[in-house]
Design a protein around this motif. Structure first.
Motif, mmCIF file in Angstrom:
data_model
loop_
_atom_site.group_PDB
_atom_site.id
_atom_site.type_symbol
_atom_site.label_atom_id
_atom_site.label_comp_id
_atom_site.label_asym_id
_atom_site.label_seq_id
_atom_site.Cartn_x
_atom_site.Cartn_y
_atom_site.Cartn_z
ATOM 1 N N ARG A 90 0.807 -1.210 0.000
ATOM 2 C CA ARG A 90 0.000 0.000 0.000
ATOM 3 C C ARG A 90 0.848 1.271 0.000
ATOM 4 N NH1 ARG A 90 -3.101 -2.657 -2.015
ATOM 5 N NH2 ARG A 90 -5.030 -3.528 -1.183
ATOM 6 N N ASN A 140 -6.734 -3.878 2.470
ATOM 7 C CA ASN A 140 -6.772 -2.439 2.254
ATOM 8 C C ASN A 140 -6.005 -1.658 3.312
ATOM 9 O OD1 ASN A 140 -8.781 -1.852 -0.099
ATOM 10 N ND2 ASN A 140 -9.671 -3.542 1.050
ATOM 11 N N GLY A 174 -3.263 -2.755 4.545
ATOM 12 C CA GLY A 174 -1.869 -3.126 4.369
ATOM 13 C C GLY A 174 -1.319 -4.052 5.435
#
Length: 304
Positions: free
Chosen positions: A106, A167, A169
């Motif tokens: 990310r 999302n 990470g």
């Protein structure tokens, strides 16, 4: 599907598939007779995917006689096109010539990929040269992605593939056929997860359990913005070949029982590698359906 079994086994085309009340599915112009798969969204408007490396005359580049598979990145347009495609540069000294899937962390600092050992870097002990493993590397200007290391939980006698990052990470999802103990693989391959800890360390792999995994092959995970897991499986009672399934994550991190996506997302042939946008209305997947251009193609879908 030749390449798929080897894993672990600018404009739209005029060709557009059957429509339902739910989705419209369209074949993209970037497709050719070569395979296009291993999809992973790495930013709001960027995607990476795997295909063969070609020379300037459009011929397959080879390493030790085998066609090179590597990863490319492209920009996503609002109407579904993938443009400005560039090869993701790997430091040649890494000797990584067969990449079947990849993702970027990310923060953009690490590249996770699936590859095989070579005779130069094979581990000691008993292992199968056909097995895949996961590596992570860092980016250095002038070299590209370099300093790759095998993820510490990858055991040489098992196969690991298809990295996907949550999302936040903090979690890495992947496919494996790891055996033994409570978390043993149920079928030919299962989906696992590990926590991404500090200093490139990881928790022990955890099997996602019977609501996700089956006694068949379960692979190519992707976790959406609303924490829905999408993956492919060739379990019984599908439309045919590999089908795409989804499962919603609960607040406690467990998953609901996986359910099969409808046609035309799924077909009678292999369908896999689905990714979807944050609003769950558009996305991409790969398929071997006969209306395609040759091998595995990338398709864009949108909710009607």
């Amino acid at each position: 599907m030749k390449v798929f079994w080897g894993l672990y086994m600018s404009l739209f085309s005029l060709l557009s598939f059957s429509q339902t009340e739910v989705y419209t599915v369209t074949n993209l112009d970037i497709n050719s007779e070569h395979p296009h798969f291993g999809l992973m969204q790495i930013a709001s408007k960027k995607i990476i995917f795997t295909t063969n490396l070609l020379d300037k005359k459009g011929r397959l580049k080879r390493f030790q006689g085998v066609p090179i598979l590597t990863v490319f990145q492209g920009d996503l347009s609002n109407d579904g096109r993938i443009s400005n495609i560039d090869q993701i540069i790997i430091d040649p000294k890494e000797n990584i010539s067969h990449i079947t899937s990849a993702t970027i962390s990310r923060d953009g600092k690490q590249l996770y990929l699936t590859t095989r050992y070579t005779y130069k870097n094979k581990p000691k002990g008993d292992f199968n040269m056909e097995n895949f493993h996961l590596k992570v590397g860092e980016f250095k200007t002038g070299l590209g992605w370099t300093n790759f290391k095998v993820l510490p939980f990858c055991k040489p006698k098992y196969s690991y593939a298809h990295p996907a990052i949550s999302n936040d990470g903090k979690t890495l999802y992947f496919t494996a056929n790891e055996r033994g103990g409570k978390e043993t693989t149920r079928g030919g391959s299962d989906i696992f997860k590990v926590a991404i800890l500090e200093n490139n360390t990881f928790s022990k792999p955890k099997n996602l359990g019977s609501k996700i995994n089956s006694y068949s092959r379960d692979m190519f995970p992707f976790i959406s913005a609303n924490n829905t897991l999408y993956f492919a499986s060739n379990r019984p009672n599908g439309f045919g070949g590999f089908d795409i399934y989804k499962s919603v994550m609960n607040d406690d991190g467990t998953f609901e029982k996986a359910e099969k996506l409808p046609q035309p997302i799924n077909s009678k042939q292999d369908d896999f590698c689905l990714i979807i946008d944050s609003e769950n209305k558009t996305g991409y997947f790969s398929s071997k359906r006969p209306e395609g251009k040759g091998d595995d193609d990338i398709y864009y879908f949108k909710q009607n």
